[in-house]
Design a protein around this motif. Structure first.
Motif, PDB file in Angstrom:
ATOM      1  N   PRO A  57      -2.472  13.633  10.939  1.00  0.00           N
ATOM      2  CA  PRO A  57      -3.340  12.520  11.361  1.00  0.00           C
ATOM      3  C   PRO A  57      -4.294  12.127  10.234  1.00  0.00           C
ATOM      4  O   PRO A  57      -4.834  12.989   9.532  1.00  0.00           O
ATOM      5  CB  PRO A  57      -4.106  13.105  12.553  1.00  0.00           C
ATOM      6  N   LEU A  58      -4.490  10.832  10.058  1.00  0.00           N
ATOM      7  CA  LEU A  58      -5.389  10.372   8.995  1.00  0.00           C
ATOM      8  C   LEU A  58      -6.777  10.985   9.121  1.00  0.00           C
ATOM      9  O   LEU A  58      -7.445  11.252   8.123  1.00  0.00           O
ATOM     10  CB  LEU A  58      -5.497   8.846   9.018  1.00  0.00           C
ATOM     11  N   ARG A  59      -7.205  11.228  10.344  1.00  0.00           N
ATOM     12  CA  ARG A  59      -8.520  11.840  10.551  1.00  0.00           C
ATOM     13  C   ARG A  59      -8.617  13.191   9.865  1.00  0.00           C
ATOM     14  O   ARG A  59      -9.694  13.619   9.445  1.00  0.00           O
ATOM     15  CB  ARG A  59      -8.803  11.983  12.051  1.00  0.00           C
ATOM     16  N   ASN A  60      -7.487  13.886   9.712  1.00  0.00           N
ATOM     17  CA  ASN A  60      -7.496  15.230   9.137  1.00  0.00           C
ATOM     18  C   ASN A  60      -7.413  15.248   7.616  1.00  0.00           C
ATOM     19  O   ASN A  60      -7.443  16.314   7.006  1.00  0.00           O
ATOM     20  CB  ASN A  60      -6.341  16.057   9.709  1.00  0.00           C
ATOM     21  N   VAL A  61      -7.278  14.093   6.997  1.00  0.00           N
ATOM     22  CA  VAL A  61      -7.240  14.023   5.535  1.00  0.00           C
ATOM     23  C   VAL A  61      -8.656  14.154   4.992  1.00  0.00           C
ATOM     24  O   VAL A  61      -9.562  13.415   5.382  1.00  0.00           O
ATOM     25  CB  VAL A  61      -6.602  12.708   5.058  1.00  0.00           C
ATOM     26  N   ILE A  62      -8.852  15.113   4.090  1.00  0.00           N
ATOM     27  CA  ILE A  62     -10.178  15.400   3.551  1.00  0.00           C
ATOM     28  C   ILE A  62     -10.398  14.751   2.189  1.00  0.00           C
ATOM     29  O   ILE A  62     -11.439  14.165   1.923  1.00  0.00           O
ATOM     30  CB  ILE A  62     -10.394  16.925   3.424  1.00  0.00           C
ATOM     31  N   SER A  63      -9.407  14.857   1.295  1.00  0.00           N
ATOM     32  CA  SER A  63      -9.597  14.334  -0.055  1.00  0.00           C
ATOM     33  C   SER A  63      -8.269  13.892  -0.650  1.00  0.00           C
ATOM     34  O   SER A  63      -7.200  14.357  -0.247  1.00  0.00           O
ATOM     35  CB  SER A  63     -10.234  15.391  -0.959  1.00  0.00           C
ATOM     36  N   ILE A  73      -1.663  14.631  -8.943  1.00  0.00           N
ATOM     37  CA  ILE A  73      -2.301  14.155  -7.716  1.00  0.00           C
ATOM     38  C   ILE A  73      -2.490  15.348  -6.784  1.00  0.00           C
ATOM     39  O   ILE A  73      -1.677  16.274  -6.748  1.00  0.00           O
ATOM     40  CB  ILE A  73      -1.447  13.048  -7.049  1.00  0.00           C
ATOM     41  N   GLU A  74      -3.590  15.338  -6.029  1.00  0.00           N
ATOM     42  CA  GLU A  74      -3.892  16.423  -5.094  1.00  0.00           C
ATOM     43  C   GLU A  74      -4.470  15.826  -3.815  1.00  0.00           C
ATOM     44  O   GLU A  74      -5.439  15.064  -3.870  1.00  0.00           O
ATOM     45  CB  GLU A  74      -4.887  17.399  -5.721  1.00  0.00           C
ATOM     46  N   VAL A  75      -3.882  16.171  -2.676  1.00  0.00           N
ATOM     47  CA  VAL A  75      -4.381  15.727  -1.372  1.00  0.00           C
ATOM     48  C   VAL A  75      -4.676  16.966  -0.530  1.00  0.00           C
ATOM     49  O   VAL A  75      -3.825  17.841  -0.380  1.00  0.00           O
ATOM     50  CB  VAL A  75      -3.355  14.833  -0.637  1.00  0.00           C
ATOM     51  N   GLN A  76      -5.902  17.065   0.006  1.00  0.00           N
ATOM     52  CA  GLN A  76      -6.266  18.163   0.892  1.00  0.00           C
ATOM     53  C   GLN A  76      -6.485  17.637   2.303  1.00  0.00           C
ATOM     54  O   GLN A  76      -7.026  16.544   2.496  1.00  0.00           O
ATOM     55  CB  GLN A  76      -7.533  18.863   0.379  1.00  0.00           C
ATOM     56  N   TYR A  77      -6.068  18.423   3.262  1.00  0.00           N
ATOM     57  CA  TYR A  77      -6.082  17.987   4.649  1.00  0.00           C
ATOM     58  C   TYR A  77      -6.099  19.212   5.554  1.00  0.00           C
ATOM     59  O   TYR A  77      -5.912  20.364   5.108  1.00  0.00           O
ATOM     60  CB  TYR A  77      -4.853  17.118   4.946  1.00  0.00           C
ATOM     61  N   LEU A  78      -6.307  18.991   6.844  1.00  0.00           N
ATOM     62  CA  LEU A  78      -6.324  20.081   7.820  1.00  0.00           C
ATOM     63  C   LEU A  78      -5.072  20.023   8.691  1.00  0.00           C
ATOM     64  O   LEU A  78      -4.692  18.949   9.165  1.00  0.00           O
ATOM     65  CB  LEU A  78      -7.574  19.989   8.703  1.00  0.00           C
ATOM     66  N   TRP A 107      -3.884   4.101  -4.938  1.00  0.00           N
ATOM     67  CA  TRP A 107      -3.316   4.704  -3.733  1.00  0.00           C
ATOM     68  C   TRP A 107      -4.263   5.767  -3.163  1.00  0.00           C
ATOM     69  O   TRP A 107      -4.490   5.821  -1.952  1.00  0.00           O
ATOM     70  CB  TRP A 107      -1.962   5.335  -4.061  1.00  0.00           C
ATOM     71  N   CYS A 108      -4.824   6.612  -4.015  1.00  0.00           N
ATOM     72  CA  CYS A 108      -5.771   7.640  -3.563  1.00  0.00           C
ATOM     73  C   CYS A 108      -6.996   6.997  -2.924  1.00  0.00           C
ATOM     74  O   CYS A 108      -7.478   7.457  -1.869  1.00  0.00           O
ATOM     75  CB  CYS A 108      -6.194   8.521  -4.736  1.00  0.00           C
ATOM     76  N   PRO A 121     -17.083   9.665   1.994  1.00  0.00           N
ATOM     77  CA  PRO A 121     -16.704  11.061   2.252  1.00  0.00           C
ATOM     78  C   PRO A 121     -17.757  12.052   1.775  1.00  0.00           C
ATOM     79  O   PRO A 121     -17.939  13.116   2.376  1.00  0.00           O
ATOM     80  CB  PRO A 121     -15.403  11.227   1.462  1.00  0.00           C
ATOM     81  N   SER A 122     -18.429  11.736   0.683  1.00  0.00           N
ATOM     82  CA  SER A 122     -19.377  12.664   0.069  1.00  0.00           C
ATOM     83  C   SER A 122     -20.738  12.550   0.753  1.00  0.00           C
ATOM     84  O   SER A 122     -21.452  11.571   0.568  1.00  0.00           O
ATOM     85  CB  SER A 122     -19.511  12.372  -1.423  1.00  0.00           C
TER      86      SER A 122
END
Length: 494
Positions: A57-63, A73-78, A107-108, A121-122
């Motif tokens: 879920p997009l809500r769970n994307v952190i960074s 590229i690095e994507v962090q999520y729950l 894109w990021c 986010p910050s």
């Protein structure tokens, strides 16, 4: 952004993976394999047969970060893990293949814009950690689970580990006002301290506008359960996500007055058996919520009455009507205050006419075992005490347990976590604009938000909408499944 612009291709250890997102989800799609185990998605891919598209879920994307120098590229999520399906921080990373750097950077940025719905986010966070609360695991929980999520989002952290009772009150009283939120790793007691510190702040009005967000590391964690619901209310990662993504929820607070002393209450006030349980099981905090069940079983044996003089400014006591108001609010209706009416009062209630100024007060005359007043459905995981509570209706919910048999009290354990006792005849339930009580026993327990206070006469008034918490929902989260007079189930939903 066009569909083709919502995706990038990365490679890690011989595995090419397509990263893309739409209006609701972020997708991780392996596109080719060479027999290697992929490192691009922590604990997601383990063998050729298990490789599949992962939807987050997009809500769970952190960074989402792109390093121009390494073209990585690095994507962090729950993601949900384990039998309890608790959230856990995971990461997908790899080098970009054919895409140009400008496209990947955009894109990021677009992914984060969608994930945070345009918010920053910050965040600048004041974090209070009570290392001694509940089972005593708050410090480890913060370092191992909470802090990595905040750092991934780029938050600025001002962290204090509390060292003594009243420490959080002192901090809140003197704190600066530039924080986006006050994050509390503890049980409900530290939240009580912070609110009372804010009440003493020299810029009280602005200080109360700073949202408070609990991260459950105490023994009861009632507020966290009420904001996040049963599935996520005891999940520290879900609570951390709420710090980043939650929206302000204005809630009523209560003025608790004894003589010339006033304190802020945000959750509950109780006297009688339930107060005894809270204090007498204090030494069992290491047991978590189980300590309350053990204490209740002991209290049933004693079945001690609670002599008290109790008066209320009653607004409603019709349980079906209060339930319908709950459904309407969760369906999107605006809150509204009812007008007190003498027609709502039953025969066993008498107006206290000791003075002309008190003609709105209604005295409760029957003997009781306990009185519980407050807001928010849950006071602990095993007790939904106020199932029809509304966050900002300007009223306080009052539950009064009349004297009944030990058998009935034992039966009440079954379904207590679902609010079933709401419908029992011996549980008298009111919504009031204020109430006052005078203990008639020489000694006893009086508890406010889980904290013991002097066993003396007191009055409680509603401070409508003064509190601010962060929540995923525009109302308290827990679902109330009830039965009507015909035994048919009715359900509220998020």
């Amino acid at each position: 952004m066009s569909p083709s612009m919502r995706q990038v291709l990365i490679e890690s250890r011989g595995v090419s993976t397509l990263l893309r997102f739409d209006e609701t989800s972020f997708f991780i799609e392996p596109t080719e394999l060479d027999g290697h185990k992929s490192s691009c998605c922590t604990e997601i891919f383990h063998s050729h047969k298990e490789v599949k598209c992962t939807e987050v879920p997009l809500r769970n994307v952190i960074s989402a970060k792109f390093a121009t120098g390494t073209r990585a590229i690095e994507v962090q999520y729950l993601v949900r893990k384990g039998k309890e399906m608790r959230l856990k921080l995971a990461m997908t990373h790899g080098a970009i293949k054919d895409e140009d750097s400008t496209h990947v950077k955009e894109w990021c940025e677009a992914l984060l814009l969608a994930a945070y719905q345009g918010a920053n986010p910050s965040k600048n966070l004041k974090v209070l950690v009570n290392p001694h609360g509940g089972p005593g695991k708050a410090r480890a929980m913060y370092v191992n689970k909470v802090e990595p999520i905040f750092l991934a989002a780029g938050c600025t952290l001002d962290v204090t580990y509390t060292t003594h009772g009243g420490h959080a009150l002192e901090i809140a009283r003197e704190m600066k006002l530039g924080y986006d939120a006050i994050v509390i790793l503890s049980g409900d007691g530290l939240i009580h301290e912070v609110l009372n510190g804010i009440n003493q702040h020299q810029n009280r009005e602005k200080a109360f506008r700073i949202p408070i967000v609990p991260i459950p590391t105490g023994s009861a964690n009632g507020l966290s359960l009420n904001l996040l619901g049963l599935q996520d209310g005891l999940d520290v990662c879900a609570a951390s996500l709420n710090v980043l993504k939650g929206q302000p929820l204005k809630t009523d607070l209560f003025s608790f007055t004894q003589g010339d002393r006033q304190r802020i209450s945000f959750m509950s006030q109780t006297i009688g058996i339930m107060a005894d349980i809270d204090i007498e099981t204090e030494h069992l905090r290491w047991m978590g919520d189980t300590r309350f069940i053990l204490g209740y079983l002991r209290a049933i044996i004693a079945r001690k009455s609670c002599p008290i003089e109790l008066s209320m400014k009653v607004v409603d006591q019709d349980k079906s009507r209060m339930m319908d108001a709950l459904y309407a609010r969760r369906g999107g209706a605006s809150p509204g205050l009812s007008s007190p009416s003498s027609s709502l009062l039953s025969d066993d209630k008498k107006l206290d006419s000791s003075s002309s100024s008190d003609e709105e007060w209604t005295r409760f005359e029957k003997p009781i075992l306990w009185m519980y007043a407050g807001q928010g459905p849950f006071v602990s995981q095993t007790l939904m005490q106020f199932p029809v509570s509304l966050a900002d209706d300007g009223l306080i919910d009052i539950s009064i347990q009349e004297i009944t048999s030990r058998r009935n009290l034992l039966r009440a354990i079954d379904g207590a976590e679902e609010g079933r006792t709401y419908w029992t005849n011996s549980n008298r339930y009111f919504k009031a604009s204020s109430y006052r009580a005078r203990p008639l026993a020489p000694t006893g327990m009086l508890v406010v938000d889980g904290e013991q206070v002097p066993f003396e006469e007191f009055q409680v008034d509603v401070l409508q909408g003064l509190g601010t918490f962060l929540s995923p929902y525009p109302h308290f989260a827990p679902e109330f499944v009830v039965q009507d007079a015909h035994g048919k189930s009715r359900r509220t939903s998020v």
